[in-house]
Scaffold this active site. Structure first.
Site, PDB file in Angstrom:
ATOM      1  N   TYR A  53       0.840  -1.209   0.000  1.00  0.00           N
ATOM      2  CA  TYR A  53       0.000   0.000   0.000  1.00  0.00           C
ATOM      3  C   TYR A  53       0.869   1.250   0.000  1.00  0.00           C
ATOM      4  O   TYR A  53       0.622   2.200  -0.756  1.00  0.00           O
ATOM      5  CB  TYR A  53      -0.918  -0.023   1.221  1.00  0.00           C
ATOM      6  CG  TYR A  53      -1.740   1.227   1.428  1.00  0.00           C
ATOM      7  CD1 TYR A  53      -2.931   1.417   0.746  1.00  0.00           C
ATOM      8  CD2 TYR A  53      -1.321   2.219   2.313  1.00  0.00           C
ATOM      9  CE1 TYR A  53      -3.699   2.565   0.940  1.00  0.00           C
ATOM     10  CE2 TYR A  53      -2.072   3.365   2.513  1.00  0.00           C
ATOM     11  CZ  TYR A  53      -3.260   3.532   1.824  1.00  0.00           C
ATOM     12  OH  TYR A  53      -4.003   4.668   2.015  1.00  0.00           O
ATOM     13  N   LYS A 112       1.160   4.374  -2.841  1.00  0.00           N
ATOM     14  CA  LYS A 112       0.954   5.785  -2.537  1.00  0.00           C
ATOM     15  C   LYS A 112       2.174   6.628  -2.923  1.00  0.00           C
ATOM     16  O   LYS A 112       2.040   7.803  -3.287  1.00  0.00           O
ATOM     17  CB  LYS A 112       0.612   5.963  -1.058  1.00  0.00           C
ATOM     18  CG  LYS A 112      -0.760   5.395  -0.685  1.00  0.00           C
ATOM     19  CD  LYS A 112      -1.879   6.057  -1.482  1.00  0.00           C
ATOM     20  CE  LYS A 112      -3.251   5.614  -1.096  1.00  0.00           C
ATOM     21  NZ  LYS A 112      -4.331   6.323  -1.805  1.00  0.00           N
TER      22      LYS A 112
END
Length: 294
Positions: free
Chosen positions: A198, A202
């Protein structure tokens, strides 16, 4: 002799000194420069603008829709479940916000196309895209993550953000320009423990912002990004709901509390406004003061 614009101008054209002094007095009165003064009086709202906000039935997405809507934009909200869309539409309508709602799974091409076409059919054009949709199906040591986990996270969090941008850009260009805002995360700067894939996705959005900004500038489209810290949403409840994790975070914070979705929504609305007309390719961190750098 102290240098000033008046001294400089008078050296070349003394007849302009009086007008410059009067102009300076006017600036002192409005408390800003001429361009900013005009904006504060005539361009402070988003009236007439159409804004798509993905994953916008709760949390940061909903807060962004509220902030844009309260500034006059017609917002198009979406999520994967119709019940959530209906609830968000009812809430926004109760706040006198112009709103259209539709289901959309941004990971599916047909859903992205339907979202854009619905917006065009209902609103006549597109001025703003807030790409907020993200998933995180994995929590643990990154070396235990699978190919399927990476495919899912990168497909939704990164690839879909670019592909929906690609869909809306021609329609923004027809309107004379527009704004794209990607929602990244503090994890893009400071990877969070157990959120490795994750965090990488980002970080990729920070790069996507920098790549797209110069390419779309010629179409008068600005591309920016926000990187929230720990914000009190359902999506991040595993973080702010864990006392040990939050104690660690708070030691890094200047503002010793969890952020609220509205505090991110307001920044997104600012980036889409004329007040931010000279900002593109940037990421604003909304983190309570956590040091962020790559």
């Amino acid at each position: 002799k102290i240098f000033s614009p008046v001294n400089f101008a008078s050296a070349y054209n003394p007849g302009h000194v009086k007008s410059l002094l009067l102009r300076r007095e006017n600036l002192r009165y409005i408390g800003t420069n001429p361009v900013a003064g005009q904006r504060s009086m005539s361009q402070s709202s988003l009236a007439g603008k159409v804004a798509i906000v993905t994953a916008s039935t709760e949390g940061i997405g909903l807060a962004a829709a509220q902030a844009l809507g309260k500034r006059g934009a017609h917002v198009v909200v979406s999520s994967r479940r119709q019940a959530n869309v209906d609830k968000a539409v009812a809430l926004l309508q109760s706040q006198s916000i112009q709103v259209t709602g539709t289901t959309c799974n941004v990971g599916k091409a047909e859903d992205r196309e339907k979202l854009v076409q619905t917006t065009l059919d209902q609103c006549g054009g597109i001025d703003i895209l807030v790409s907020n949709a993200a998933v995180n199906p994995f929590f643990g040591n990154i070396m235990d993550s699978t190919e399927e986990v990476w495919d899912k996270i990168l497909s939704v969090n990164v690839k879909s953000a670019f592909l929906i941008t690609k869909l809306v850009v021609p329609h923004m260009t027809k309107r004379g320009g527009g704004n794209v805002v990607f929602v990244s995360s503090v994890a893009g700067y400071q990877p969070m423990q157990a959120l490795g894939p994750y965090s990488v996705s980002k970080t990729a959005l920070l790069g996507l912002t920098r790549v797209l900004a110069p390419e779309l500038a010629h179409s008068n489209i600005r591309v920016n990004c926000v990187a929230p810290g720990v914000i009190k949403t359902r999506f991040s409840s595993a973080l702010w709901g864990n006392e040990d994790i939050m104690d660690e975070f708070k030691s890094q914070l200047s503002i010793k509390r969890v952020g609220e979705p509205e505090e991110v929504g307001g920044v997104i609305a600012f980036l889409c406004s004329e007040e931010a007309s000279y900002i593109t390719g940037e990421t604003i961190t909304v983190t309570g003061g956590i040091g962020c750098r790559l």
